[in-house]
Scaffold this motif. Structure first.
Motif, PDB file in Angstrom:
ATOM      1  N   ARG B  99       0.812  -1.211   0.000  1.00  0.00           N
ATOM      2  CA  ARG B  99       0.000   0.000   0.000  1.00  0.00           C
ATOM      3  C   ARG B  99       0.848   1.266   0.000  1.00  0.00           C
ATOM      4  O   ARG B  99       0.326   2.348   0.212  1.00  0.00           O
ATOM      5  CB  ARG B  99      -0.899   0.002   1.228  1.00  0.00           C
ATOM      6  N   GLN B 100       2.143   1.146  -0.206  1.00  0.00           N
ATOM      7  CA  GLN B 100       2.979   2.329  -0.103  1.00  0.00           C
ATOM      8  C   GLN B 100       2.865   3.199  -1.341  1.00  0.00           C
ATOM      9  O   GLN B 100       2.770   2.716  -2.468  1.00  0.00           O
ATOM     10  CB  GLN B 100       4.435   1.915   0.098  1.00  0.00           C
ATOM     11  N   LEU B 101       2.875   4.500  -1.127  1.00  0.00           N
ATOM     12  CA  LEU B 101       2.940   5.474  -2.198  1.00  0.00           C
ATOM     13  C   LEU B 101       4.396   5.707  -2.572  1.00  0.00           C
ATOM     14  O   LEU B 101       5.254   5.848  -1.697  1.00  0.00           O
ATOM     15  CB  LEU B 101       2.322   6.803  -1.748  1.00  0.00           C
ATOM     16  N   THR B 102       4.670   5.741  -3.870  1.00  0.00           N
ATOM     17  CA  THR B 102       5.983   6.142  -4.373  1.00  0.00           C
ATOM     18  C   THR B 102       5.824   7.513  -4.995  1.00  0.00           C
ATOM     19  O   THR B 102       5.037   7.684  -5.938  1.00  0.00           O
ATOM     20  CB  THR B 102       6.525   5.145  -5.406  1.00  0.00           C
ATOM     21  N   PHE B 103       6.570   8.482  -4.463  1.00  0.00           N
ATOM     22  CA  PHE B 103       6.409   9.873  -4.850  1.00  0.00           C
ATOM     23  C   PHE B 103       7.479  10.337  -5.828  1.00  0.00           C
ATOM     24  O   PHE B 103       8.620   9.845  -5.815  1.00  0.00           O
ATOM     25  CB  PHE B 103       6.530  10.777  -3.601  1.00  0.00           C
ATOM     26  N   GLY B 104       7.105  11.343  -6.631  1.00  0.00           N
ATOM     27  CA  GLY B 104       8.090  12.121  -7.343  1.00  0.00           C
ATOM     28  C   GLY B 104       8.644  13.195  -6.415  1.00  0.00           C
ATOM     29  O   GLY B 104       8.210  13.333  -5.263  1.00  0.00           O
ATOM     30  N   SER B 105       9.597  13.966  -6.934  1.00  0.00           N
ATOM     31  CA  SER B 105      10.229  15.013  -6.123  1.00  0.00           C
ATOM     32  C   SER B 105       9.438  16.308  -6.092  1.00  0.00           C
ATOM     33  O   SER B 105       9.773  17.225  -5.341  1.00  0.00           O
ATOM     34  CB  SER B 105      11.634  15.300  -6.637  1.00  0.00           C
ATOM     35  N   GLY B 106       8.398  16.382  -6.925  1.00  0.00           N
ATOM     36  CA  GLY B 106       7.530  17.539  -6.865  1.00  0.00           C
ATOM     37  C   GLY B 106       7.870  18.640  -7.853  1.00  0.00           C
ATOM     38  O   GLY B 106       8.994  18.726  -8.361  1.00  0.00           O
ATOM     39  N   THR B 107       6.878  19.463  -8.134  1.00  0.00           N
ATOM     40  CA  THR B 107       7.050  20.697  -8.909  1.00  0.00           C
ATOM     41  C   THR B 107       6.654  21.855  -8.008  1.00  0.00           C
ATOM     42  O   THR B 107       5.528  21.881  -7.503  1.00  0.00           O
ATOM     43  CB  THR B 107       6.188  20.705 -10.173  1.00  0.00           C
ATOM     44  N   GLN B 108       7.590  22.779  -7.801  1.00  0.00           N
ATOM     45  CA  GLN B 108       7.302  23.958  -6.979  1.00  0.00           C
ATOM     46  C   GLN B 108       6.722  25.034  -7.875  1.00  0.00           C
ATOM     47  O   GLN B 108       7.405  25.567  -8.743  1.00  0.00           O
ATOM     48  CB  GLN B 108       8.576  24.438  -6.305  1.00  0.00           C
TER      49      GLN B 108
END
Lengths: 116, 113
Positions: B99-108
Motif C-alpha cells: 500500500r505504499q505510495l511512491t512519490f516524485g520530487s515535486g514541482t514547486q
C-alpha cells in the motif's frame, strides 16, 4: 480531531540520542503509514500498519528505526542512536481500510527532526 | 523498482495562466495515481486520485489525466491564482508494493499576482 495529528511538530536532538515521534490517525482509520521527506525530495515510505500489525516495514532504513501501534490507533516511530543523516520531516498518514485501488491516504503536518 | 519523475522541478507563471505539470513513472502496473499539494511547513493534501482503470479526474479548476500504458500523468490547472502557489507531488501505488505510495520530487509552483 478531524485530521491526522503529529507531535512534536519540531524536535532537535543530539547525535546518538533516542527519539520518539507520535502519530494520531483519523478516528476509525485502520491503516497507518510513516514516510520520511528530505529537503527537496518527495516523501519516502518507511512502514505500513494494518490494525496493530506492521504489514510492510520494507522501507525502514536500518534496525535503529522501529515503529509500534499497540492498540491499532496511535503509532510511535522510534529512532535509536540518531545520526545527522536522520534529519528530515517525518510524515504520518492514515486511510480508512488500506485498500490500494481507491483508499486515499490523509497526511499529518509532519515532525521536523533535526539531529545536531 | 518504481521510479516517479516530475518535470519541471519549478515553475513560475503570471496569475490567470493555464498550466500543465507532468509526471512519469517507470512501471505501469499501478493501482492508482494521486496528485497532492504541499504548502511550506505543512502536510500533504490529496487533490485527485485516478484509479488504474480511469483516464482522468476533475475537481474544480484541476484536471488530472492518466495514460498508464505510457507511464504518464498530467495535472492541468486552469486560470491559476496566487493561492495555487505550492509544491505539487504525484505518487503511485504499484501492484507489487502493498500500500505504499511512491512519490516524485515535486514541482514547486509560484503564481505571481
Amino acid at each position: 480531531g478531524a485530521g491526522v495529528s503529529q507531535t512534536p511538530s519540531n524536535k532537535v536532538t543530539e547525535k546518538g540520542k533516542y527519539v520518539e515521534l507520535r502519530c494520531d490517525p483519523i478516528s476509525g482509520h485502520t491503516a497507518l503509514y510513516w514516510y520520511r521527506q528530505s529537503l527537496g525530495q518527495g516523501p519516502e515510505f518507511l512502514i505500513y500498519f494494518q490494525g496493530t500489525g506492521a504489514a510492510d516495514d520494507s522501507g525502514l532504513p536500518n534496525d535503529r528505526f522501529f515503529a509500534v501501534r499497540p492498540e491499532g490507533s496511535v503509532s510511535t516511530l522510534k529512532i535509536q542512536r540518531t545520526e545527522r543523516g536522520d534529519s528530515a520531516v517525518y510524515l504520518c498518514a492514515s486511510s480508512l481500510t488500506g485498500g490500494a485501488g481507491f483508499d486515499t491516504q490523509y497526511f499529518g503536518p509532519g515532525t521536523r527532526l533535526t539531529v545536531l | 523498482k518504481q521510479e516517479v519523475t516530475q518535470i519541471p522541478a519549478a515553475l513560475s507563471v503570471p496569475e490567470g495562466e493555464n498550466l500543465v505539470l507532468n509526471c512519469s513513472f517507470t512501471d505501469s502496473a499501478i493501482y492508482n495515481l494521486q496528485w497532492f499539494r504541499q504548502d511550506p511547513g505543512k502536510g500533504l493534501t490529496s487533490l485527485l486520485l485516478i484509479q488504474s482503470s480511469q483516464r482522468e479526474q476533475t475537481s474544480g479548476r484541476l484536471n488530472a489525466s492518466l495514460d498508464k500504458s505510457s507511464g504518464r500523468s498530467t495535472l492541468y490547472i486552469a486560470a491559476s491564482q496566487p493561492g495555487d502557489s505550492a509544491t505539487y507531488l504525484c505518487a503511485v501505488i504499484g501492484r507489487g508494493s502493498a500500500r505504499q505510495l511512491t512519490f516524485g520530487s515535486g514541482t514547486q509552483l509560484t503564481v505571481l499576482p
